[in-house]
Write a protein that holds these residues in place. Structure first.
Motif, PDB file in Angstrom:
ATOM      1  N   TYR A 126      -8.355  52.426  -1.942  1.00 10.60           N
ATOM      2  CA  TYR A 126      -8.782  53.814  -2.046  1.00 10.60           C
ATOM      3  C   TYR A 126      -7.940  54.598  -3.051  1.00 10.60           C
ATOM      4  N   ARG A 127      -6.737  54.153  -3.315  1.00 12.34           N
ATOM      5  CA  ARG A 127      -5.960  54.792  -4.382  1.00 12.34           C
ATOM      6  C   ARG A 127      -6.618  54.514  -5.737  1.00 12.34           C
ATOM      7  N   LEU A 128      -6.993  53.247  -5.962  1.00 15.95           N
ATOM      8  CA  LEU A 128      -7.680  52.902  -7.205  1.00 15.95           C
ATOM      9  C   LEU A 128      -9.070  53.528  -7.262  1.00 15.95           C
ATOM     10  N   GLN A 129      -9.713  53.689  -6.107  1.00 19.53           N
ATOM     11  CA  GLN A 129     -11.034  54.313  -6.055  1.00 19.53           C
ATOM     12  C   GLN A 129     -10.981  55.734  -6.624  1.00 19.53           C
ATOM     13  N   GLN A 130      -9.882  56.440  -6.352  1.00 21.84           N
ATOM     14  CA  GLN A 130      -9.741  57.792  -6.879  1.00 21.84           C
ATOM     15  C   GLN A 130      -9.551  57.794  -8.397  1.00 21.84           C
ATOM     16  N   LEU A 131      -8.866  56.785  -8.906  1.00 18.12           N
ATOM     17  CA  LEU A 131      -8.576  56.718 -10.340  1.00 18.12           C
ATOM     18  C   LEU A 131      -9.729  56.134 -11.142  1.00 18.12           C
ATOM     19  N   TYR A 132     -10.393  55.127 -10.569  1.00 14.74           N
ATOM     20  CA  TYR A 132     -11.442  54.389 -11.283  1.00 14.74           C
ATOM     21  C   TYR A 132     -12.672  54.230 -10.389  1.00 14.74           C
ATOM     22  N   PRO A 133     -13.360  55.321 -10.033  1.00 15.04           N
ATOM     23  CA  PRO A 133     -14.473  55.208  -9.078  1.00 15.04           C
ATOM     24  C   PRO A 133     -15.596  54.287  -9.540  1.00 15.04           C
ATOM     25  N   ALA A 134     -15.998  54.388 -10.802  1.00 17.79           N
ATOM     26  CA  ALA A 134     -17.096  53.548 -11.288  1.00 17.79           C
ATOM     27  C   ALA A 134     -16.687  52.079 -11.321  1.00 17.79           C
ATOM     28  N   GLU A 135     -15.471  51.824 -11.799  1.00 22.32           N
ATOM     29  CA  GLU A 135     -14.985  50.441 -11.905  1.00 22.32           C
ATOM     30  C   GLU A 135     -14.814  49.804 -10.531  1.00 22.32           C
ATOM     31  N   MET A 136     -14.359  50.583  -9.549  1.00 25.86           N
ATOM     32  CA  MET A 136     -14.185  50.027  -8.208  1.00 25.86           C
ATOM     33  C   MET A 136     -15.528  49.737  -7.548  1.00 25.86           C
ATOM     34  N   SER A 137     -16.521  50.567  -7.826  1.00 26.11           N
ATOM     35  CA  SER A 137     -17.855  50.276  -7.302  1.00 26.11           C
ATOM     36  C   SER A 137     -18.376  48.973  -7.884  1.00 26.11           C
ATOM     37  N   MET A 138     -18.155  48.763  -9.182  1.00 24.21           N
ATOM     38  CA  MET A 138     -18.585  47.528  -9.824  1.00 24.21           C
ATOM     39  C   MET A 138     -17.806  46.326  -9.309  1.00 24.21           C
ATOM     40  N   ALA A 139     -16.544  46.549  -8.929  1.00 20.21           N
ATOM     41  CA  ALA A 139     -15.710  45.447  -8.434  1.00 20.21           C
ATOM     42  C   ALA A 139     -16.286  44.850  -7.158  1.00 20.21           C
ATOM     43  N   LEU A 140     -16.987  45.666  -6.378  1.00 17.89           N
ATOM     44  CA  LEU A 140     -17.577  45.186  -5.119  1.00 17.89           C
ATOM     45  C   LEU A 140     -18.946  44.546  -5.329  1.00 17.89           C
TER      46      LEU A 140
END
Length: 220
Positions: A126-140
């Motif tokens: 969730y820390r990375l989700q705040q910094l890179y929301p689009a990239e974290m969505s793609m990571a899943l």
């Protein structure tokens, strides 16, 4: 955009070929995976560079920050985990069996992967989700992509009745991820396998199997 694409944008190959650039960047990611699997996120950029067998200057040539490397580690761990469970599931003929294995196997495989990497993924998510929301969505996305074809096949066979396959595959992914985060820090009470089967039964009802034998059988 994957981490490898970001690396090429951040460090366009000049003297090195594209393949050499990605190979050295991958070496850094693999080294970081091994380091955080031992120590979690409490590591410095210098230690991460050393784990990847590169100088700190070279590290920053590929990754603008430690967080960018952590994002790549998150992505690569998800990709690797999904590939591992997909390989095992190739021996299962029924889409319901594959779906069951993906949902419960993702959690049992995580247990086998070691506590430090589980806690790293959980604490950083969730820390990375705040910094890179689009990239974290793609990571899943790799896990979503495992679920979608099985939902389609199960719906075609009449075993499930999902209202919106893409959306419900994403909901299942988030639910599994929540269970993963919980078990990363919760004490093992000896009921994890029972909890995984209960999670499967819960998913079945949410996916439209409430009146089928599968949902009834999953409770026992």
């Amino acid at each position: 955009m994957t981490w490898s694409t970001r690396v090429l944008e951040h460090s366009p190959p000049v003297r090195r070929t594209r393949e050499d650039t990605l190979e050295q960047a991958r070496q850094i990611v693999v080294g970081a995976q091994q380091l955080v699997a031992e120590r979690g996120s409490a590591v410095s950029a210098q230690e991460l560079a050393r784990a990847g067998n590169v100088a700190l200057q070279t590290f920053y040539r590929y990754f603008a920050s430690k967080d960018e490397l952590f994002l790549a580690v998150f992505e690569e761990t998800i990709v690797g985990g999904c590939a591992a469970i997909a390989e095992v599931a190739e021996g299962l003929d029924d889409p319901m069996d594959r779906l069951h294995f993906y949902i419960t196997g993702a959690l049992s495989t995580a247990d086998a992967g070691g506590l430090a990497i589980q806690q790293f993924l959980t604490s950083e998510h969730y820390r990375l989700q705040q910094l890179y929301p689009a990239e974290m969505s793609m990571a899943l996305r790799p896990f979503v992509d495992l679920i979608v074809p099985e939902l389609r096949a199960a719906a075609a066979a009449g075993s499930l009745a999902p209202a919106d396959i893409e959306r419900e595959a994403l909901f299942v992914t988030r639910l599994v991820l929540g269970a993963f985060h919980h078990q990363a820090f919760a004490a093992d009470d000896g009921h994890r396998e029972q909890d995984r089967q209960a999670l499967w039964a819960f998913c079945l009802r949410g996916l439209g199997a409430g009146g089928t034998d599968q949902a009834s059988d999953a409770d026992h």
